[in-house]
Design a protein around this motif. Sequence first.
Motif, short mmCIF file in Angstrom:
data_model
loop_
_atom_site.label_atom_id
_atom_site.label_comp_id
_atom_site.label_asym_id
_atom_site.label_seq_id
_atom_site.Cartn_x
_atom_site.Cartn_y
_atom_site.Cartn_z
N MET A 1 49.82 89.14 47.75
CA MET A 1 50.81 88.38 46.86
C MET A 1 51.13 87.23 47.07
O MET A 1 50.86 86.57 48.13
N PRO A 2 50.71 86.78 45.25
CA PRO A 2 51.10 85.05 45.92
C PRO A 2 52.08 84.15 45.94
O PRO A 2 53.66 84.64 46.19
N LEU A 3 51.75 83.46 46.45
CA LEU A 3 53.38 82.46 46.77
C LEU A 3 53.97 82.21 45.72
O LEU A 3 55.62 82.56 46.75
N GLN A 4 53.95 81.97 44.57
CA GLN A 4 54.74 81.64 44.08
C GLN A 4 53.99 81.87 42.92
O GLN A 4 52.95 82.21 42.28
N GLN A 5 55.34 82.16 41.38
CA GLN A 5 55.31 82.62 39.93
C GLN A 5 56.03 81.31 39.77
O GLN A 5 57.04 81.39 39.76
N ILE A 6 55.19 80.85 38.00
CA ILE A 6 56.10 80.19 37.49
C ILE A 6 55.32 80.66 36.00
O ILE A 6 54.20 80.94 35.67
N SER A 7 56.42 80.68 34.33
CA SER A 7 56.21 80.61 33.41
C SER A 7 56.81 79.21 32.62
O SER A 7 56.96 78.52 32.47
N ILE A 8 55.91 79.39 31.35
CA ILE A 8 55.17 78.37 30.98
C ILE A 8 55.69 78.96 29.10
O ILE A 8 54.89 79.23 28.93
N GLU A 9 56.33 77.96 28.61
CA GLU A 9 56.21 78.93 26.88
C GLU A 9 55.73 78.26 26.79
O GLU A 9 55.53 76.79 26.05
N LEU A 10 54.59 78.52 25.39
CA LEU A 10 54.16 78.63 24.94
C LEU A 10 54.30 78.42 22.94
O LEU A 10 55.27 79.21 22.33
N PRO A 11 53.57 77.29 22.27
CA PRO A 11 53.92 77.23 21.10
C PRO A 11 53.58 78.20 20.12
O PRO A 11 53.00 78.48 20.58
N ILE A 63 51.90 81.90 35.34
CA ILE A 63 51.16 81.14 36.57
C ILE A 63 51.49 81.96 37.42
O ILE A 63 52.81 81.75 38.14
N ASP A 64 50.66 82.88 38.90
CA ASP A 64 50.04 82.88 39.69
C ASP A 64 49.56 81.97 40.71
O ASP A 64 48.46 81.52 40.24
N ILE A 65 50.75 81.20 41.70
CA ILE A 65 49.86 79.96 42.39
C ILE A 65 50.19 80.47 43.94
O ILE A 65 51.00 81.12 44.84
N ASP A 66 48.84 80.68 44.89
CA ASP A 66 48.42 81.19 45.62
C ASP A 66 48.19 79.38 46.63
O ASP A 66 46.56 79.30 46.28
N ALA A 67 48.53 79.15 47.57
CA ALA A 67 48.19 77.63 47.85
C ALA A 67 48.30 77.76 49.69
O ALA A 67 47.62 77.36 49.86
N GLY A 68 47.97 79.44 49.76
CA GLY A 68 48.02 79.71 51.12
C GLY A 68 49.39 79.32 51.93
O GLY A 68 48.91 79.35 53.09
N GLY A 69 50.50 78.75 51.54
CA GLY A 69 51.46 78.01 51.95
C GLY A 69 51.95 77.23 51.05
O GLY A 69 51.84 77.54 49.92
#
Length: 298
Positions: A1-11, A63-69
């Motif tokens: 599972m990804p450590l973090q997920q964020i969302s960015i609105e696109l124009p 965006i799924d962000i996998d930094a291992g911590g």
Amino acid sequence: MPLQQISIELPEGYRSADVMAFHGRDAEGVAEQVAPGRIRKGVVLDDIPVALDIALAPRRATIDIDAGGALTQRASQLLDDALLNILGLRIDPEPFLRASAGDPLLGPVVQRNAGLRIVQSATIFEALTWAIIGQQINLNFAIALRRTFIVQAGRQHASGLWCYPEAADVAKLSVEDLTTRKFSRSKAETLLRLAQLVDDGALSLERSDDIEHVSASLLAVKGIGPWTVNYALLRGYGYPDCSLHGDVAIRAAFQRLLGEDSKPDMPRTEALLARYKPHRTMAAAHLWASLNTPNEQS
């Protein structure tokens, strides 16, 4: 599972195909993997290997962000900056679209390609090293060298994706590490010189609005010339008014649009680009794009 997920609105009207084309230039991508509606990108941020999995919908990037911590505060700041670059969100194309509407030479080209964006390298260091690697060689060879460079200096994420290296990673290489992999000695020496200066703190690659200072600092590095600086300003810093008059493709695009038998020389190309201040970066993007579209006369 990804450590973090964020969302960015696109124009509205966001052209995800352009973004995927830029990041998918290497069909054997080791640090970038592109599939329909998806980009995977590996980067090192503040000494942390990070895998980004970007899903592009019509008005939103997830965006799924996998930094291992946990990311450090510095890495989080670098990540925010990198995502603006990767998604081509740093320069708004609308001001140039309006400014060029009545231009007889480039206006019709821009109108046919409205919404075109400048997609950038994830970091300034990536943009600079790519400019050095790719200068004065054909694109396919440059892409192959870049792939070699990533595997030699980068770090492999736990997912298997390679992460584009930071300066400290490159500084550990020797000239022979590169020259034995088809790099010219001058390219190898310039890459290592740049990496060592950045790693030592003698050269800052922090984002800055003082473009004259940035340009002077980069030009002071042996092996880096005006074309490399302007390309880095465009693909790394996101400076909206770069003059790429030394770029062969820019000159070829002007030749095509002007209907002339030869490319304009560099001084004339510089003068032609000057009419598009302060939007010369977007002008360059449309000139490059014009080489891939039918030459329709207005």
